[in-house]
Design an enzyme around this catalytic site. Structure first.
Site, PDB file in Angstrom:
ATOM      1  N   LYS A  48       0.842  -1.210   0.000  1.00  0.00           N
ATOM      2  CA  LYS A  48       0.000   0.000   0.000  1.00  0.00           C
ATOM      3  C   LYS A  48       0.871   1.251   0.000  1.00  0.00           C
ATOM      4  CE  LYS A  48      -3.830  -2.444   1.934  1.00  0.00           C
ATOM      5  NZ  LYS A  48      -4.295  -3.196   3.079  1.00  0.00           N
TER       6      LYS A  48
ATOM      7  N   GLN B 161      -5.523  -2.726   9.372  1.00  0.00           N
ATOM      8  CA  GLN B 161      -5.313  -4.036   8.754  1.00  0.00           C
ATOM      9  C   GLN B 161      -5.831  -5.154   9.659  1.00  0.00           C
ATOM     10  OE1 GLN B 161      -3.395  -4.050   5.590  1.00  0.00           O
ATOM     11  NE2 GLN B 161      -4.382  -6.035   5.503  1.00  0.00           N
TER      12      GLN B 161
ATOM     13  N   ASP C   7     -12.055   1.268   3.270  1.00  0.00           N
ATOM     14  CA  ASP C   7     -12.316  -0.138   2.927  1.00  0.00           C
ATOM     15  C   ASP C   7     -13.745  -0.539   3.296  1.00  0.00           C
ATOM     16  OD1 ASP C   7     -11.535  -2.334   1.520  1.00  0.00           O
ATOM     17  OD2 ASP C   7     -10.622  -3.368   3.216  1.00  0.00           O
TER      18      ASP C   7
END
Ligand code: NAP
Length: 280
Positions: free
Chosen positions: A50, A94, A117
């Site tokens: 990322k 994450q 996300d």
């Protein structure tokens, strides 16, 4: 029938080029913060990927790698601080988190307008209602792959294998909004093969190597393999037995090089979208 292997790497490069062109025109750059808790080698690889994507796109990025023993309060404090920052438009924690941390509380703590996300229940709700929101990167990437190859789900029968919050359910919703007739399968589906054989578009996101064999695929179907597994030799593979599927499909994604790179590119696009909404 000669199958087309969908090129996720090429599409990802195209999406990232477009993001970079847009970012170059902006006075204030978009910013993305990625938070990782604990020593998870796979997550570390994702976080580094990322960071690289952000640098390619001209997006400002920060990575927070916190020790495994980080407390819930410390993590929520960091999220709270990042929520307040004007230079940070997107915030991604994450998963998986270490077992002592409450993932649901973490998802709720992320400000919905920075939730790149789409894990916050508000954004999941907007998705369900078919309203404009920050779409979850993987299912949105699948839709982008289909449109890149001019595959229109409208009127098609779509079968999604998997019902997780991050892939299966939002994938089913996006297919529904694309006017497909959607079936969602899971471990309690009595005859998975029969369901899959009905699919004009089959999306597999089970995380089970060898689950989808050639005889489960309708001739001419489009097969999208979201899964990232390792086979007995330790090599990356999906759910679909690729060589068998090739004999049946019209289009198929490879693993690696299919959905994965597009997912990463969609994160860049979502960060750009969040920044625009913040008036940048
Ligand atoms: P998950 O939370 O473990 O969910 C897996 C889903 O598949 C569950 O709903 C499960 O059913 C179903 N399933 C598992 N085995 C099955 C079987 N034998 N038959 C029918 N259904 C089965 O996983 P996830 O987070 O959604 O991820 C799924 C896969 O996609 C993993 O391989 C993951 O690594 C990959 N992934 C890839 C990307 C990418 O960018 N390419 C992004 C995210 C995830 P139950 O609900 O009944 O348990």
């Amino acid at each position: 029938m000669s199958a087309v292997i969908m090129d996720g790497k090429a599409l990802a490069a195209k999406i990232k080029d477009h993001v970079r062109e847009q970012v170059e025109k902006m006075d204030r750059k978009p910013g993305l913060a990625v938070v990782l808790v604990g020593e998870n080698p796979a997550s570390k690889v994702y976080v580094n990927g990322k960071k690289k994507d952000c640098s390619q796109c001209g997006i400002y990025s920060e990575e927070y790698v916190l020790p495994g023993e980080t407390t819930q309060e410390e993590l929520l404090d960091l999220i709270g601080a990042l929520n307040q920052r004007e230079d940070i438009d997107g915030l991604l924690v994450q998963f998986p988190l270490p077992g002592h941390l409450d993932g649901k509380a973490v998802e709720l703590a992320i400000r919905p307008d920075k939730d790149v996300d789409c894990v916050h229940p508000a954004n999941m709700g907007y998705l369900m209602m078919g309203e404009e929101t920050l779409w979850p990167c993987t299912p949105a990437g699948v839709m982008r792959l289909l449109s890149e190859y001019e595959i229109d789900p409208s009127g098609k029968r779509c079968v999604v294998v998997g019902r997780s919050n991050i892939v299966g359910k939002p994938q089913a919703m996006l297919m529904l909004w694309g006017d497909a007739t959607v079936t969602v399968c899971h471990t309690k589906t009595p005859d998975l093969a029969a369901e899959c054989r009905q699919a004009d578009i089959l999306v597999s996101a089970a995380g089970h190597t060898g689950l989808v064999t050639g005889d489960m695929i309708k001739p001419g179907a489009v097969v999208v393999d979201v899964a990232v597994n390792r086979n007995t030799e330790g090599k990356l593979c999906g759910d679909v037995v690729f060589e068998e599927a090739l004999e049946k499909v019209s289009y198929i994604t490879p693993v690696p090089g299919g959905v994965g790179p597009v997912t990463r590119a969609m994160l860049m696009e979502n960060t750009l979208r969040a920044a625009r909404r913040h008036g940048k």
